[in-house]
Design a protein around this motif. Structure first.
Motif, mmCIF file in Angstrom:
data_model
loop_
_atom_site.group_PDB
_atom_site.id
_atom_site.type_symbol
_atom_site.label_atom_id
_atom_site.label_comp_id
_atom_site.label_asym_id
_atom_site.label_seq_id
_atom_site.Cartn_x
_atom_site.Cartn_y
_atom_site.Cartn_z
ATOM 1 N N TYR A 214 61.727 28.191 19.404
ATOM 2 C CA TYR A 214 63.053 28.592 18.930
ATOM 3 C C TYR A 214 63.052 29.980 18.286
ATOM 4 C CZ TYR A 214 64.744 23.855 19.767
ATOM 5 O OH TYR A 214 65.108 22.672 20.355
ATOM 6 N N ARG A 215 61.915 30.659 18.323
ATOM 7 C CA ARG A 215 61.800 31.993 17.744
ATOM 8 C C ARG A 215 62.208 32.005 16.273
ATOM 9 N NH1 ARG A 215 63.742 36.573 22.118
ATOM 10 N NH2 ARG A 215 62.401 35.927 23.839
ATOM 11 N N VAL A 216 61.757 31.018 15.515
ATOM 12 C CA VAL A 216 62.092 30.965 14.097
ATOM 13 C C VAL A 216 61.445 32.136 13.381
ATOM 14 C CG1 VAL A 216 62.385 28.466 14.085
ATOM 15 C CG2 VAL A 216 60.146 29.448 13.575
ATOM 16 N N ASP A 217 62.077 32.573 12.296
ATOM 17 C CA ASP A 217 61.536 33.678 11.500
ATOM 18 C C ASP A 217 60.520 33.206 10.477
ATOM 19 O OD1 ASP A 217 63.133 35.404 12.894
ATOM 20 O OD2 ASP A 217 64.658 35.597 11.334
ATOM 21 N N GLY A 218 60.543 31.914 10.154
ATOM 22 C CA GLY A 218 59.614 31.370 9.170
ATOM 23 C C GLY A 218 59.629 29.856 9.226
ATOM 24 N N ILE A 219 58.639 29.242 8.590
ATOM 25 C CA ILE A 219 58.520 27.780 8.585
ATOM 26 C C ILE A 219 58.263 27.312 7.154
ATOM 27 C CG2 ILE A 219 57.164 25.797 9.362
ATOM 28 C CD1 ILE A 219 56.487 27.372 11.892
ATOM 29 N N ILE A 220 59.029 26.306 6.728
ATOM 30 C CA ILE A 220 58.784 25.639 5.449
ATOM 31 C C ILE A 220 58.393 24.202 5.747
ATOM 32 C CG2 ILE A 220 59.756 24.857 3.253
ATOM 33 C CD1 ILE A 220 61.636 27.205 3.291
ATOM 34 N N MET A 221 57.261 23.781 5.217
ATOM 35 C CA MET A 221 56.776 22.424 5.431
ATOM 36 C C MET A 221 56.876 21.648 4.122
ATOM 37 S SD MET A 221 53.484 23.378 7.822
ATOM 38 C CE MET A 221 53.292 21.679 8.334
ATOM 39 N N VAL A 222 57.733 20.632 4.112
ATOM 40 C CA VAL A 222 58.001 19.862 2.898
ATOM 41 C C VAL A 222 57.105 18.623 2.878
ATOM 42 C CG1 VAL A 222 59.757 18.687 1.521
ATOM 43 C CG2 VAL A 222 60.383 20.690 2.900
ATOM 44 N N SER A 223 56.068 18.677 2.033
ATOM 45 C CA SER A 223 55.147 17.550 1.846
ATOM 46 C C SER A 223 54.422 17.148 3.123
ATOM 47 C CB SER A 223 55.888 16.347 1.250
ATOM 48 O OG SER A 223 56.271 16.626 -0.068
#
Length: 334
Positions: A118-127
């Motif tokens: 999806y060509r995301v600009d960043g990733i946040i991983m919650v737990s």
């Protein structure tokens, strides 16, 4: 009926401004004068114009989309965290693409592979956790990754958590003030940094006070597992008279078992301390003493760090730990 889509050129022509001005108006953080912005807004509304985010992403190389990976929503801490993260990211001009994954690395990796498409600009991983190999691949693709409410101390990854060790210390002190004789621990998922740090802080204070742990059981951060763990702790002749439960979601299960299956009074027979301060903890039916995670500060720190990495190219990897706060309610003895 004209089905031709409205473009930024059409808006510019109607507003009497340049196409680049329209582009700046719809680009978060870009500068446009108030007078020009009003002209563009009116023209866009009249033409029912909406910017093509995907087309812009192909031109700029930035989608302004953040991939948000969440373990599960059973625990009310996570819906609140996702809501606050989403709002904070939107205020910074980003949108959230939500993915679900379990808390094991093998289940997370296919999700991240999908997110990359999806060509995301960043990733946040919650737990949830990520392997070192996949984290390195994200770095190679210039996709910043941030862990929220989880850390991998050995890996070079951005992380924002509460100070879980301090929280465990506070939980121990809250129970010890009631002078218990048999202190138990209802732990979460054994592989999680949150559990490791909370337990370490809790045990350090017990050791300093000369108190041995009476018993321990794993609840894996799930309600049903926590209920089974509570039965294991209390289905003995010498029942605990104080329990630290590693999160509030499990603490609610423990309280239900203690009160309704073993007919014990809280806090007279058993004192209970949780961790998180989810909304239900304050409900009169639970009135749970807990350790509050500073979720607003955690969200602010996480979003600021990720946006800085995306927009400024900041490659510094920081691990932010924000002190939690003790919240005394009715499940502990003074």
């Amino acid at each position: 009926m004209n089905s031709k889509p409205v473009t930024s050129v059409d808006v510019a022509r109607k507003a009497g401004v340049s196409q680049s001005a329209v582009s700046r108006y719809f680009t978060p953080g870009a500068s446009v004068s108030k007078k020009m912005a009003e002209k563009i807004r009116i023209a866009a509304d009249e033409l029912d114009y909406r910017p093509n985010v995907l087309a812009r992403a192909m031109i700029t190389g930035k989608s302004r989309i953040i991939g948000l990976i969440v373990y599960y929503f059973e625990n009310q801490f996570y819906p609140e965290a996702v809501e606050k993260l989403s709002i904070a990211l939107q205020e910074n001009g980003y949108h959230v693409l939500l993915f679900m994954a379990s808390n094991t690395i093998n289940d997370v990796e296919p999700v991240i592979q999908e997110i990359m498409g999806y060509r995301v600009d960043g990733i946040i991983m919650v737990s949830v956790s990520v392997s070192s190999t996949l984290a390195e691949r994200c770095r190679d693709l210039d996709i910043p990754v941030l862990l929220f409410n989880r850390d991998q101390p050995k890996d070079n990854l951005r992380a924002v958590t509460s100070d879980n060790r301090l929280g465990g210390e506070l939980a121990a002190k809250a129970l010890l003030r009631g002078q218990p004789k048999r202190v138990a621990l209802l732990a979460g998922f054994s592989g999680a940094s949150t559990q490791i740090d909370r337990e370490a802080g809790f045990m350090a204070v017990l050791q300093e006070a000369g108190v041995e742990l009476h018993s321990r059981a794993d609840g894996n951060y799930h309600y049903t597992d926590a209920a089974d763990a509570a039965r294991q702790l209390f289905d003995v002749p010498d029942q605990p008279d104080a329990v630290f439960v590693a999160d509030d979601h499990m603490a609610l299960a423990a309280l239900d078992v203690i009160r309704f299956e073993f007919n014990l009074k809280v806090p007279e027979d058993v004192a209970v301390v949780g961790f998180d301060d989810i909304p239900q903890a304050a409900w009169p039916s639970f009135n749970l003493t807990t350790i509050r995670q500073p979720i607003n500060q955690m969200v602010s720190a996480a979003v600021a760090m990720l946006v800085d990495a995306i927009e400024e190219g900041n490659t510094d990897v920081r691990k932010v730990r924000i002190p939690p706060v003790e919240v005394i309610r009715g499940t502990t003895r003074s």
